[in-house]
Design a protein around this motif. Structure first.
Motif, mmCIF file in Angstrom:
data_model
loop_
_atom_site.group_PDB
_atom_site.id
_atom_site.type_symbol
_atom_site.label_atom_id
_atom_site.label_comp_id
_atom_site.label_asym_id
_atom_site.label_seq_id
_atom_site.Cartn_x
_atom_site.Cartn_y
_atom_site.Cartn_z
ATOM 1 N N CYS A 39 0.719 -1.113 -0.031
ATOM 2 C CA CYS A 39 -0.046 0.037 0.202
ATOM 3 C C CYS A 39 0.841 1.347 0.152
ATOM 4 O O CYS A 39 2.011 1.248 0.494
ATOM 5 N N GLU A 40 0.249 2.313 -0.332
ATOM 6 C CA GLU A 40 0.873 3.706 -0.631
ATOM 7 C C GLU A 40 0.288 4.596 0.505
ATOM 8 O O GLU A 40 -1.096 4.704 0.287
ATOM 9 N N VAL A 41 0.745 5.099 1.414
ATOM 10 C CA VAL A 41 -0.088 6.097 2.405
ATOM 11 C C VAL A 41 0.502 7.371 2.262
ATOM 12 O O VAL A 41 1.747 7.763 2.223
ATOM 13 N N THR A 42 -0.316 8.276 2.029
ATOM 14 C CA THR A 42 -0.102 9.847 1.977
ATOM 15 C C THR A 42 -0.662 10.571 3.065
ATOM 16 O O THR A 42 -1.757 10.537 3.274
ATOM 17 N N CYS A 43 -0.024 11.591 3.671
ATOM 18 C CA CYS A 43 -0.405 12.183 5.044
ATOM 19 C C CYS A 43 -0.797 13.556 4.281
ATOM 20 O O CYS A 43 0.103 14.315 3.515
ATOM 21 N N CYS A 44 -2.201 13.907 4.585
ATOM 22 C CA CYS A 44 -2.744 15.105 4.045
ATOM 23 C C CYS A 44 -2.440 16.274 5.051
ATOM 24 O O CYS A 44 -3.039 16.035 6.127
ATOM 25 N N THR A 45 -1.909 17.358 4.576
ATOM 26 C CA THR A 45 -1.666 18.476 5.471
ATOM 27 C C THR A 45 -2.141 19.661 5.434
ATOM 28 O O THR A 45 -1.749 20.589 5.885
ATOM 29 N N GLU A 46 -3.385 19.546 4.430
ATOM 30 C CA GLU A 46 -3.834 20.784 3.910
ATOM 31 C C GLU A 46 -4.469 21.754 5.246
ATOM 32 O O GLU A 46 -4.580 23.071 5.241
ATOM 33 N N LYS A 47 -4.889 21.070 6.249
ATOM 34 C CA LYS A 47 -5.497 21.626 7.470
ATOM 35 C C LYS A 47 -4.521 22.003 8.506
ATOM 36 O O LYS A 47 -4.801 22.646 9.525
ATOM 37 N N GLU B 226 2.555 27.849 16.385
ATOM 38 C CA GLU B 226 1.848 28.537 17.606
ATOM 39 C C GLU B 226 0.390 28.539 17.507
ATOM 40 O O GLU B 226 -0.169 29.000 18.586
ATOM 41 N N GLN B 227 -0.581 28.022 16.445
ATOM 42 C CA GLN B 227 -1.920 28.222 16.642
ATOM 43 C C GLN B 227 -2.420 26.961 16.878
ATOM 44 O O GLN B 227 -3.647 26.553 16.903
ATOM 45 N N ILE B 228 -1.445 25.881 16.853
ATOM 46 C CA ILE B 228 -1.874 24.336 17.043
ATOM 47 C C ILE B 228 -2.955 24.055 18.345
ATOM 48 O O ILE B 228 -2.330 24.567 19.279
ATOM 49 N N SER B 229 -3.973 23.601 18.367
ATOM 50 C CA SER B 229 -4.839 23.100 19.439
ATOM 51 C C SER B 229 -4.545 21.706 19.630
ATOM 52 O O SER B 229 -4.796 21.025 18.830
ATOM 53 N N PRO B 230 -3.954 21.323 21.093
ATOM 54 C CA PRO B 230 -3.827 19.983 21.095
ATOM 55 C C PRO B 230 -4.882 18.951 20.921
ATOM 56 O O PRO B 230 -4.902 17.898 20.645
ATOM 57 N N GLU B 231 -6.197 19.620 21.181
ATOM 58 C CA GLU B 231 -7.419 18.855 20.858
ATOM 59 C C GLU B 231 -7.830 18.534 19.465
ATOM 60 O O GLU B 231 -8.928 17.866 19.413
#
Length: 696
Positions: free
Chosen positions: A202-210, A215-220
């Protein structure tokens, strides 16, 4: 300045509370398997419980717990995949592992030392069961995080499943986007991706568009999703099984087509690396699986976990409310108000609301005895292994609810009884076989509501109480005179005397009788009673009768020799007045009352409690008909019935003499203290007292 509270402490506490529920589900599943219900769903219940505990433990860095749960989970997965059959030995191992997992959870919670030696032994047994010599360590995940498009290629096993160049091999295009709830439940996307990899290349691609700046990341908030292209000779149900633990906790879409329709000139392993490069537009999918529907709010049962101290405070406040309501009621009645006045009508409504509040609070405190019964299952396993006996525990009525305080304080005496039943109640395997019994001994543990109380019984199918031996031991120890003639019941009750034992040798598990005085004291401290019935060659039953709650009860207020007392209302069947036609004497010292053709033994409550001597005439005396848990009946003479009301139970501590028949005390509406009686105990104590002189 005080230290700031640890923000993880509450989450950690919630994890261990959830572990209790998961351990209970695991025990239920194993018990179902033992009873013959080894279907795939039951096995999955056990697997999911172990998996969830492991996932949560990993989040808190509980490596010892994670390591053992991983081994246990691996073997359970072998059962799920039908590569390991569950026989008697494997099932016993699973029960031992469940007990050890429970110990690890407790040690992790209380920060105690782990039972390392036992853990190593069980891990070796687990490895041997699937033919492994060393535990396989969990592979570490190395992720090179960069704030840009991220492509994760799993370590493809190019020598994996042989597709035999079959161009009809299905290709699955999967979009997997976790929601916040997925991580809150301890699930790990990497494990799901690895499961898919095991099915085929299989080929797995991580989507990071969002993904937002650091500094703006919310852990939840989850920002990542994955697109997977998988070639595997499996059906779509097997693909969906990889996501069964996160059903409703993610956005999931699965499209299926064949390799031959995508690129007929290429082999399966050649297709996957170039799909993304060539941006091949596949034909319309053959099958589309919509995302699993999330449960509607109405279908989810909301649960709020509340600190027990808060519930105890609420119970105490309700108790004070009941007392104040009784005082207000008595004050208004003393004022001579009309029963139809607004004040009296308002009082009736206040009484109803007080009752509803009390019932609701008691329901909060009530818990099923299931958790207690599961603890006894472990006691049976450990005790039977210690004395080399094959013993099965059958339980019934584990959904019976009783006050949480009663459950907690019942654990120790019940443990004593179970151990004694295993060690001395049941015969050895050879003895059972010689007497024509099944080699496996049976202990039954049951619970039920009877007459407003909860009755718990521990019974075995052993040889019963050896009454001649018990009687002789009592004589040798000077507990009874050598020429004393005792009934079977009196001999059985000798087992409750302090220090009495029928064991010839002292051991961790000694004969029936060891600790039985402690058992009776503990049961009496709960306002309960314990009785014994035994049949030679058939077995013995210990019956414990307990109040449903230790907080409040519905009582009948009576007067005896100028003393005000309270009897539990649930034991009073009816009231009547004695007449010349319904009062009879069977023999001197034994008077009965005739009630609808039935003769019921009669006792004077004042005489039984030592307040007065027997009266010369009982004609027109007031009698309460009392019902016992075994459906037998007795009649108690009182001077007057004063009231029927709800009373708050106030326990008597060790500084008070524990008189027979006195269960507790209460505060009445006028501030007077009244004793709460245990009628059954009073009647048992009064059997040898001449209760009534027949009316002249």
């Amino acid at each position: 300045m005080t230290d700031a509270p640890d923000p993880m402490a509450e989450i950690r506490g919630s994890f261990f509370i959830e572990c209790e529920e998961l351990l209970e589900a695991m025990q239920d599943g194993l018990q179902e398997i033992e009873n013959g219900g080894s279907d795939s769903e039951t096995i999955n219940v056990v697997f999911r419980a172990v998996h969830s505990i492991k996932g949560g433990a990993g989040a808190f860095g509980l490596e010892t717990l994670v390591r053992f749960a991983h081994r246990y989970e691996t073997v359970m997965d072998a059962v799920r995949s039908d590569t390991l059959d569950v026989d008697t030995d494997i099932l016993k191992l699973f029960f031992r592992c469940a007990d050890h997992l429970s110990d690890l959870v407790r040690c992790s919670r209380d920060e105690d030392a782990f039972p390392e030696e036992q853990g190593r032994e069980l891990i070796d047994l687990l490895n041997n069961s699937i033919g492994e010599t060393e535990p396989a360590d969990e592979p570490e995940v190395q992720i090179d995080f960069q704030p840009m498009g991220l492509n994760i290629n799993l370590d493809l096993d190019m020598d994996g499943p042989d597709l035999s160049m079959d161009l009809d091999v299905p290709v699955f295009e999967i979009h997997f986007a976790p929601t916040a709830e997925l991580f809150e439940t301890g699930n790990e996307p990497f494990l799901i991706l690895r499961t898919l990899q095991d099915l085929g290349p299989c080929e797995v691609t991580c989507c990071t568009e969002k993904l937002v700046p650091l500094e703006q990341i919310s852990p939840e908030t989850p920002y990542l999703s994955w697109d997977i292209v998988l070639a595997a000779n499996v059906d779509i149900d097997e693909i969906m099984s990889a996501f069964e633990f996160v059903d409703g906790l993610c956005e999931l879409k699965v499209d299926q087509q064949n390799l031959s329709t995508l690129a007929p000139e290429l082999s399966p392993l050649e297709v996957l690396p170039i799909l993304e490069v060539l941006d091949v537009a596949p034909p319309p999918p053959l099958a589309t699986v919509p995302p699993p529907p999330k449960p509607t709010p109405s279908a989810v049962k909301s649960v709020v976990r509340v600190d027990l101290d808060r519930i105890e405070r609420l119970v105490n406040l309700v108790g004070e409310l009941v007392i104040n309501q009784a005082m207000l009621s008595q004050s208004l009645e003393s004022a001579g108000l009309s029963p139809h006045s607004d004040a009296m009508n308002g009082l009736e409504e206040f009484q109803r609301l007080t009752r509803d509040i009390q019932d609701s609070v008691m329901m909060i405190r009530a818990q099923p005895v299931k958790s207690l019964f599961q603890r006894m299952s472990r006691i049976v396993r450990e005790s039977s292994a210690a004395v080399n006996k094959d013993v099965r525990l059958d339980t019934e009525g584990d959904t019976t609810e009783v006050d949480k305080t009663v459950i907690e304080r019942l654990a120790d005496p019940l443990t004593h009884m179970i151990r004694n039943a295993v060690d001395h109640g049941l015969e050895s395997t050879d003895q059972r076989t010689a007497s024509g019994k099944p080699p496996q001994g049976k202990i039954s543990l049951t619970a039920a509501h009877r007459s407003g109380r909860v009755v718990i019984e521990v019974s075995d199918d052993g040889g019963g109480i050896n009454r001649p031996k018990v009687h002789q031991i009592a004589i040798d120890k000077g507990l009874v005179p050598a020429d004393a003639t005792l009934s079977d019941s009196e001999i059985d009750n000798l087992l409750f005397l302090p220090g009495f034992s029928t064991a010839s040798e002292v051991s961790d598990l000694s004969g029936r009788g060891v600790g039985m005085d402690v058992v009776r004291t503990a049961i009496q401290g709960l306002g309960g009673r314990i009785t014994i019935t035994s049949q030679e060659g058939k077995g013995t039953t210990f019956s414990i009768s307990l109040p449903l709650t230790l907080a409040v009860l519905d009582g009948m207020v009576v007067q005896v020799a100028d003393e005000t007392m309270v009897l539990p209302l649930n034991v009073v069947v009816e009231t009547l007045t004695l007449t010349e036609t319904n009062l009879d004497q069977v023999r001197p010292g034994l008077d009965v009352v005739r009630i609808r053709g039935e003769f019921v033994p009669l006792f004077d409550l004042g005489v039984s409690l030592g307040y007065r001597s027997a009266l010369d005439n009982y004609i027109d005396a007031v009698v309460l008909l009392i019902a016992h848990e075994d459906n037998s009946r007795a009649a108690l003479i009182v001077d007057e019935i004063l009231d029927q009301r709800q009373v708050v139970i106030k326990g008597l501590d060790d500084s008070f003499y524990r008189a027979p028949g006195i269960a507790a005390a209460t505060i009445l509406g006028d501030g007077q203290i009244a004793l709460i009686l245990d009628p059954t105990d009073i009647i048992d104590q009064a059997q040898e007292i001449s209760p009534v002189k027949r009316a002249s």
